[in-house]
Design an enzyme around this catalytic site. Structure first.
Site, PDB file in Angstrom:
ATOM      1  NE  ARG A 289       0.005  -0.236   5.049  1.00 14.55           N
ATOM      2  CZ  ARG A 289      -0.445   0.406   5.878  1.00 14.55           C
ATOM      3  NH1 ARG A 289      -1.302   0.988   6.280  1.00 14.55           N
ATOM      4  NH2 ARG A 289       0.471   0.161   7.180  1.00 14.55           N
TER       5      ARG A 289
ATOM      6  CB  THR B 106       9.909   2.966   7.489  1.00 13.40           C
ATOM      7  OG1 THR B 106       9.650   2.281   8.697  1.00 13.40           O
ATOM      8  CG2 THR B 106       9.511   2.140   6.278  1.00 13.40           C
TER       9      THR B 106
ATOM     10  CE  LYS C 287      10.021  -2.647   9.039  1.00 13.63           C
ATOM     11  NZ  LYS C 287       9.355  -3.290  10.221  1.00 13.63           N
TER      12      LYS C 287
ATOM     13  CG  ASP D 174       8.677  -5.372   6.357  1.00 13.56           C
ATOM     14  OD1 ASP D 174       8.224  -6.471   6.096  1.00 13.56           O
ATOM     15  OD2 ASP D 174       8.215  -4.530   7.116  1.00 13.56           O
TER      16      ASP D 174
ATOM     17  CD  GLU E  28       9.064  -6.748   9.678  1.00 17.09           C
ATOM     18  OE1 GLU E  28      10.123  -5.869   9.715  1.00 17.09           O
ATOM     19  OE2 GLU E  28       7.981  -6.432  10.028  1.00 17.09           O
TER      20      GLU E  28
ATOM     21  CE  LYS F 274       4.631  -4.089  12.665  1.00 18.40           C
ATOM     22  NZ  LYS F 274       4.310  -4.284  11.275  1.00 18.40           N
TER      23      LYS F 274
ATOM     24  CB  CYS G 218       4.156   1.370  15.572  1.00 19.83           C
ATOM     25  SG  CYS G 218       5.259   2.291  14.780  1.00 19.83           S
TER      26      CYS G 218
ATOM     27  CG  ASP H  96      10.100  -0.797  12.682  1.00 21.03           C
ATOM     28  OD1 ASP H  96      10.563   0.197  12.459  1.00 21.03           O
ATOM     29  OD2 ASP H  96       9.159  -1.615  12.028  1.00 21.03           O
TER      30      ASP H  96
ATOM     31  CG  ASP I 284       9.294   3.980  11.394  1.00 20.77           C
ATOM     32  OD1 ASP I 284       8.341   3.478  11.849  1.00 20.77           O
ATOM     33  OD2 ASP I 284       9.891   3.739  10.579  1.00 20.77           O
TER      34      ASP I 284
HETATM   35 MG    MG Z   1       6.400  -5.483   8.532  1.00 16.03          MG
END
Ligand code: MG
Length: 365
Positions: A24, A135, A160, A190, A218, A267, A295, A321, A323
């Site tokens: 997305r 990220t 990330k 990721d 990930e 998360k 998150c 993570d 951010d």
């Molecule tokens: Mg992920």
């Protein structure tokens, strides 16, 4: 301290740059804020984003689940009965993990306020300073390299990197970023379910053979494909982390039993809040499995709760993570957790320490 009412607000905060993953593209945070009122005048704050492609939760479903299933079990109840109330929340409705998380966060906030202590101290204490990665959205290679270099210059030591679009370009993306920041930042990839198991093995072996060291990768494969995750984990040296594949403690037990991944991404929006996040950290610690805490696109209300959990469970949660706040164009919250780029620190304010939320639009209760 008895719960008298649960109210809702909408919080919208633009992002500094669009957030792009294999699943997305998002331009602003739009989160439901939950306010749990009490007869003592204390208010607890929680928050949940709509992450339909991951948890299935939408703004409408979050408000509806809380209003019709969770709130009726909490109104009139005493905040001091925390464990009984978290069981009531978890048993109120199937799934709807983001709705449950928002209410649990507000409840733990009140529990801290009740005893006049920051949440992490009530959860067992810890060093109230942690370091987060940031990220780097999936994009053209030059743009990702520029974003990565800029993040390193802002002081981030872990990046990330979002991949999972096109396997050939993904390999080139990682090589280019690695060359640009080598020795200055650790890289976490990721893939957000974007690869097949065989593609993941091919990509990671290619990168390993090129001498590129990744801290972890990930969710290389589809959320439901635990066999595929295990296939990848067995064939590469790079540690594999499960994100979308594991939500609650039962799934974590299954993942560990199958040895399908090396690391678990906790998360709050997947676990249904703090009570299950603690259970997962404890289960992982028992098995010697590391956790990351992450998150969704969240502001410093719900991310503050994740920070308190990370501080108190630092033995199991070795990677951070969180951010969300640093991706936002501004911080709408005056609160007890201070987000300063990669460094996150917690004050001694009771609960989550939230004093004000700017730009909150009330939703009809
Ligand atoms: Mg992920």
């Amino acid at each position: 301290m008895k719960i008298t009412d649960i109210r809702f607000g909408m919080l919208k905060v633009p992002l500094k740059t669009p957030f792009k993953t294999a699943l997305r593209t998002v331009n602003q945070v739009e989160d439901i804020v939950v306010m749990v009122h009490t007869d003592s005048g204390h208010v607890g704050y929680g928050e949940a984003p709509a992450t339909a492609v991951i948890t299935g939760d939408t703004h409408g479903s979050i408000v509806d689940a809380i209003r019709h299933y969770i709130a009726p079990r909490l109104i009139g109840q005493d905040v001091a009965e925390l464990n009984r109330l978290t069981r009531a929340i978890q048993g109120s409705v199937e799934k709807n993990t983001s709705a449950k998380a928002a209410v649990e966060i507000a409840l733990y906030d009140l529990w801290g306020q009740l005893y006049g202590a920051p949440l992490y101290k009530l959860l067992g204490g810890g060093d109230p300073v942690i370091t987060t990665d940031i990220t780097i959205s999936v994009d053209y290679i030059d743009k990702m390299v520029a974003d990565s270099v800029a993040a390193v210059e802002r002081g981030f030591e872990s990046l990330k990197i979002k991949v999972g679009k096109d396997i050939g370009v993904d390999i080139e993306r990682v090589k280019a970023i690695y060359a640009a920041v080598e020795g200055r930042a650790l890289l976490r990839l990721d893939a957000n379910q974007g690869w097949t198991a065989k593609q993941a093995v091919y990509a990671l072996q290619t990168l390993e053979d090129a001498g590129i060291k990744l801290e972890l990768v990930e969710q290389p494969v589809k959320a439901r494909d635990l066999d595929g995750m295990r296939y990848v984990t067995e064939r590469v040296h790079t540690p594999i982390m499960a994100d979308e594949s594991v939500f609650g403690p039962m799934e974590v037990i299954e993942l560990i039993r199958l040895r399908a991944a090396d690391i678990i991404n906790i998360k709050l929006m997947k676990t249904g809040g703090i009570s299950n996040a603690i259970k997962i950290a404890d289960i992982a610690a028992l098995h010697g499995v590391d956790c990351m805490i992450g998150c969704m696109l969240e502001t410093s209300i719900s991310v503050a709760a994740a920070v308190h959990v990370a501080v108190a469970k630092a033995d199991a949660i070795t990677k951070v993570d969180l951010d969300g706040p640093s991706l936002c164009a501004f911080n709408p919250v005056d609160g007890g957790v201070i987000f300063n780029e990669s460094e996150i620190s917690v004050t001694d304010a009771p609960g989550l320490g939230i004093r004000a939320i700017h730009g909150l639009e009330p939703l009809e209760s």
